[in-house]
Design a protein around this motif. Structure first.
Motif, mmCIF file in Angstrom:
data_model
loop_
_atom_site.group_PDB
_atom_site.id
_atom_site.type_symbol
_atom_site.label_atom_id
_atom_site.label_comp_id
_atom_site.label_asym_id
_atom_site.label_seq_id
_atom_site.Cartn_x
_atom_site.Cartn_y
_atom_site.Cartn_z
ATOM 1 N N ASP A 63 0.817 -1.224 0.000
ATOM 2 C CA ASP A 63 0.000 0.000 0.000
ATOM 3 C C ASP A 63 0.847 1.270 0.000
ATOM 4 O O ASP A 63 0.527 2.246 -0.678
ATOM 5 C CB ASP A 63 -0.918 0.030 1.227
ATOM 6 C CG ASP A 63 -2.134 -0.856 1.067
ATOM 7 O OD1 ASP A 63 -2.239 -1.534 0.024
ATOM 8 O OD2 ASP A 63 -2.981 -0.870 1.968
ATOM 9 N N ASP A 64 1.914 1.247 0.808
ATOM 10 C CA ASP A 64 2.752 2.428 0.987
ATOM 11 C C ASP A 64 4.189 2.093 0.617
ATOM 12 O O ASP A 64 4.737 1.099 1.101
ATOM 13 C CB ASP A 64 2.725 2.897 2.450
ATOM 14 C CG ASP A 64 1.333 3.249 2.912
ATOM 15 O OD1 ASP A 64 1.018 4.449 2.960
ATOM 16 O OD2 ASP A 64 0.550 2.329 3.234
ATOM 17 N N VAL A 65 4.805 2.933 -0.215
ATOM 18 C CA VAL A 65 6.226 2.767 -0.512
ATOM 19 C C VAL A 65 6.897 4.131 -0.446
ATOM 20 O O VAL A 65 6.238 5.174 -0.487
ATOM 21 C CB VAL A 65 6.473 2.124 -1.902
ATOM 22 C CG1 VAL A 65 5.853 0.747 -1.993
ATOM 23 C CG2 VAL A 65 5.967 3.031 -3.029
ATOM 24 N N PHE A 66 8.214 4.108 -0.349
ATOM 25 C CA PHE A 66 9.004 5.339 -0.330
ATOM 26 C C PHE A 66 10.086 5.207 -1.390
ATOM 27 O O PHE A 66 10.850 4.226 -1.378
ATOM 28 C CB PHE A 66 9.623 5.553 1.053
ATOM 29 C CG PHE A 66 10.379 6.841 1.191
ATOM 30 C CD1 PHE A 66 9.707 8.049 1.292
ATOM 31 C CD2 PHE A 66 11.770 6.850 1.232
ATOM 32 C CE1 PHE A 66 10.406 9.242 1.426
ATOM 33 C CE2 PHE A 66 12.470 8.032 1.361
ATOM 34 C CZ PHE A 66 11.777 9.239 1.459
ATOM 35 N N LEU A 67 10.143 6.160 -2.311
ATOM 36 C CA LEU A 67 11.073 6.084 -3.423
ATOM 37 C C LEU A 67 12.298 6.953 -3.183
ATOM 38 O O LEU A 67 12.181 8.114 -2.779
ATOM 39 C CB LEU A 67 10.387 6.539 -4.717
ATOM 40 C CG LEU A 67 9.095 5.815 -5.105
ATOM 41 C CD1 LEU A 67 8.575 6.347 -6.437
ATOM 42 C CD2 LEU A 67 9.304 4.303 -5.166
ATOM 43 N N VAL A 68 13.467 6.371 -3.430
ATOM 44 C CA VAL A 68 14.721 7.118 -3.324
ATOM 45 C C VAL A 68 15.547 6.862 -4.577
ATOM 46 O O VAL A 68 15.400 5.827 -5.234
ATOM 47 C CB VAL A 68 15.539 6.707 -2.070
ATOM 48 C CG1 VAL A 68 14.786 7.046 -0.796
ATOM 49 C CG2 VAL A 68 15.883 5.221 -2.102
ATOM 50 N N GLY A 69 16.421 7.814 -4.898
ATOM 51 C CA GLY A 69 17.323 7.605 -6.016
ATOM 52 C C GLY A 69 18.322 6.510 -5.700
ATOM 53 O O GLY A 69 18.563 5.611 -6.506
ATOM 54 N N GLY A 70 18.908 6.588 -4.497
ATOM 55 C CA GLY A 70 19.871 5.582 -4.066
ATOM 56 C C GLY A 70 21.298 6.085 -4.139
ATOM 57 O O GLY A 70 21.601 7.048 -4.838
ATOM 58 N N ASP A 71 22.172 5.407 -3.409
ATOM 59 C CA ASP A 71 23.557 5.860 -3.263
ATOM 60 C C ASP A 71 24.471 5.647 -4.470
ATOM 61 O O ASP A 71 25.386 6.438 -4.681
ATOM 62 C CB ASP A 71 24.203 5.189 -2.038
ATOM 63 C CG ASP A 71 23.593 5.690 -0.738
ATOM 64 O OD1 ASP A 71 23.058 6.814 -0.735
ATOM 65 O OD2 ASP A 71 23.661 4.957 0.265
ATOM 66 N N PRO A 72 24.302 4.574 -5.260
ATOM 67 C CA PRO A 72 25.277 4.351 -6.337
ATOM 68 C C PRO A 72 25.402 5.552 -7.267
ATOM 69 O O PRO A 72 24.400 6.144 -7.675
ATOM 70 C CB PRO A 72 24.694 3.140 -7.080
ATOM 71 C CG PRO A 72 23.886 2.426 -6.053
ATOM 72 C CD PRO A 72 23.293 3.501 -5.193
ATOM 73 N N ALA A 73 26.625 5.909 -7.596
ATOM 74 C CA ALA A 73 26.844 7.045 -8.499
ATOM 75 C C ALA A 73 26.302 6.747 -9.886
ATOM 76 O O ALA A 73 25.818 7.652 -10.581
ATOM 77 C CB ALA A 73 28.336 7.358 -8.579
ATOM 78 N N SER A 74 26.376 5.488 -10.309
ATOM 79 C CA SER A 74 25.846 5.065 -11.601
ATOM 80 C C SER A 74 24.756 4.024 -11.368
ATOM 81 O O SER A 74 24.918 3.129 -10.531
ATOM 82 C CB SER A 74 26.943 4.457 -12.472
ATOM 83 O OG SER A 74 27.970 5.402 -12.721
ATOM 84 N N PRO A 75 23.651 4.106 -12.096
ATOM 85 C CA PRO A 75 22.572 3.127 -11.916
ATOM 86 C C PRO A 75 23.039 1.718 -12.247
ATOM 87 O O PRO A 75 23.816 1.511 -13.177
ATOM 88 C CB PRO A 75 21.507 3.601 -12.913
ATOM 89 C CG PRO A 75 21.823 5.023 -13.215
ATOM 90 C CD PRO A 75 23.313 5.148 -13.090
ATOM 91 N N GLU A 76 22.557 0.755 -11.490
ATOM 92 C CA GLU A 76 22.864 -0.643 -11.755
ATOM 93 C C GLU A 76 21.940 -1.241 -12.814
ATOM 94 O O GLU A 76 22.135 -2.373 -13.242
ATOM 95 C CB GLU A 76 22.766 -1.439 -10.449
ATOM 96 C CG GLU A 76 23.788 -0.992 -9.405
ATOM 97 C CD GLU A 76 23.602 -1.665 -8.048
ATOM 98 O OE1 GLU A 76 22.836 -2.663 -8.001
ATOM 99 O OE2 GLU A 76 24.209 -1.213 -7.068
ATOM 100 N N GLY A 77 20.941 -0.459 -13.226
ATOM 101 C CA GLY A 77 19.987 -0.911 -14.231
ATOM 102 C C GLY A 77 19.407 0.282 -14.970
ATOM 103 O O GLY A 77 20.076 1.306 -15.122
#
Length: 290
Positions: A100-114
Motif C-alpha cells: 500500500d505504501d512505498v518510499f522512493l529514493v534515487g539511491g547511493d550508487p553514483a551510476s545506476p545498476e539498471g
C-alpha cells in the motif's frame, strides 16, 4: 518553573502525533524488542540497502505488518538491476499485503545498476498502481544535497509531485534530517509557495551518540557549523556524549504555523535505536504536555 512551557505544550499534539520511524532489513530483532514502545499503527519505513537481498527486504516488511504497524518499504531506483527486479519486488510486496505504501529514493550508487536513474523513472513506469501501491513517499532536502544542484532538486520534487498526481497516487514528503529548524521551515514555505501541498514529515535524528550523528551529517551534507551544533545541543568537545532532538523539536513547534507550513509530522531516523527512540519520544511527549 519551565520557561519553554508554551513550546513544550505545542510539541505533543502538533508534531508528535503519528510520528514515523525508520529501520533496516536487519533490524527485525530490534523491532521485536521495541514493539511495546511503539504506538500501534505507526508507519515504519524499511530501507533498501545494497547489502540486503530481496527476501530480507520482504521479510522485514512482513514483520512490520505482523507486529501491528504500517510497513513503508523503500525502493532504491539506482540499485535495481532491471525492470524485472522492480516488478519482482512489487509483486512480492503485493502478495504479502505490504504494498500500500512505498518510499522512493534515487539511491547511493553514483551510476545506476539498471535502467532507473531516479525516483521519477520508477513512477513513470506505471507499475506502482498495478501492484496495489496507493501512497508514495518522496524525498526532500531542506539543506540541499552534497552531490545534486539545488535547481535539480527543486525540478525533481516538482516533477515527481506532478507525476504522482497524474496517476493518481497519494503523495507525501520525508525530509533529510537536520540540526536547525530554521532552514527546514524556510524550505517548507518554499515548497508551499511552489504549489506542492502534500503532507511533509520532517526528518529528525533519534537520540544517538554525538560522533555517530556528526558522521551521518557529514555523509548527507547536513549543516554542522559550530553555531548550528551548539543550537541543537551537541558538544564538539565531547564526541563520546549523546544527544536527542529536544531543542530542535521545541524550535520547530514554536515556529510552526499551519497556515504557512501546512501539515507537518515527524519522521525519526533511528540509526538502529528503535526502542531508544520510541522511549525517548514517549518521555518527551509526556513532558511537553505536563
Amino acid at each position: 518553573m519551565n520557561p519553554t512551557g508554551a513550546a513544550r505544550t505545542a510539541v505533543g499534539p502538533a508534531l508528535l502525533e503519528d510520528f514515523s520511524l525508520e529501520m533496516t532489513g536487519k533490524d527485525v530483532p530490534k523491532l521485536e524488542e521495541a514493539r511495546d514502545s511503539i504506538p500501534r499503527g505507526t508507519r515504519i519505513n524499511v530501507t533498501f540497502l545494497g547489502n540486503e537481498d530481496l527476501e530480507m527486504r520482504l521479510a522485514a516488511a512482513r514483520a512490520v505488518k505482523r507486529l501491528g504497524f504500517v510497513p513503508v518499504p523503500h525502493i532504491s531506483a539506482r540499485r535495481l538491476g532491471s525492470r524485472a527486479d522492480f516488478e519482482r519486488f512489487l509483486a512480492g510486496l503485493h502478495a504479502d499485503g505490504t504494498s500500500d505504501d512505498v518510499f522512493l529514493v534515487g539511491g547511493d550508487p553514483a551510476s545506476p545498476e539498471g535502467p532507473f536513474a531516479d525516483s521519477l523513472s520508477l513512477i513513470d513506469t506505471g507499475l506502482l498502481r498495478e501492484y496495489g501501491v496507493r501512497h508514495v513517499g518522496i524525498t526532500g532536502y531542506p539543506e540541499g544535497h552534497p552531490t545534486i544542484d539545488g535547481t535539480v532538486l527543486w525540478t525533481a520534487l516538482r516533477d515527481k509531485h506532478a507525476a504522482l498526481a497524474a496517476q493518481p497516487l497519494e503523495a507525501g514528503v520525508i525530509t533529510q534530517f537536520g540540526f536547525d529548524a530554521d532552514p527546514v521551515l524556510r524550505w517548507v514555505e518554499e515548497v508551499r509557495d511552489r504549489g506542492i501541498d502534500v503532507p511533509i514529515r520532517v526528518g529528525v535524528p533519534g537520540p544517538a551518540g554525538v560522533r555517530r550523528l556528526m558522521s551521518y551529517a557529514a555523509r548527507f551534507g547536513v549543516g554542522t557549523s559550530a553555531s548550528v551544533v551548539k543550537k541543537y545541543g551537541l558538544s564538539l568537545t565531547n564526541l563520546m556524549g549523546t544527544a536527542g532532538p529536544d531543542r530542535f523539536l521545541r524550535d520547530l513547534a514554536a515556529a510552526h504555523d499551519p497556515a504557512r507550513h501546512g501539515d507537518l509530522k515527524i519522521h525519526f531516523y533511528t540509526f538502529g535505536g528503535l526502542k531508544a527512540t520510541c522511549d525517548w519520544a514517549a518521555r518527551f511527549r509526556k513532558e511537553s504536555l505536563a
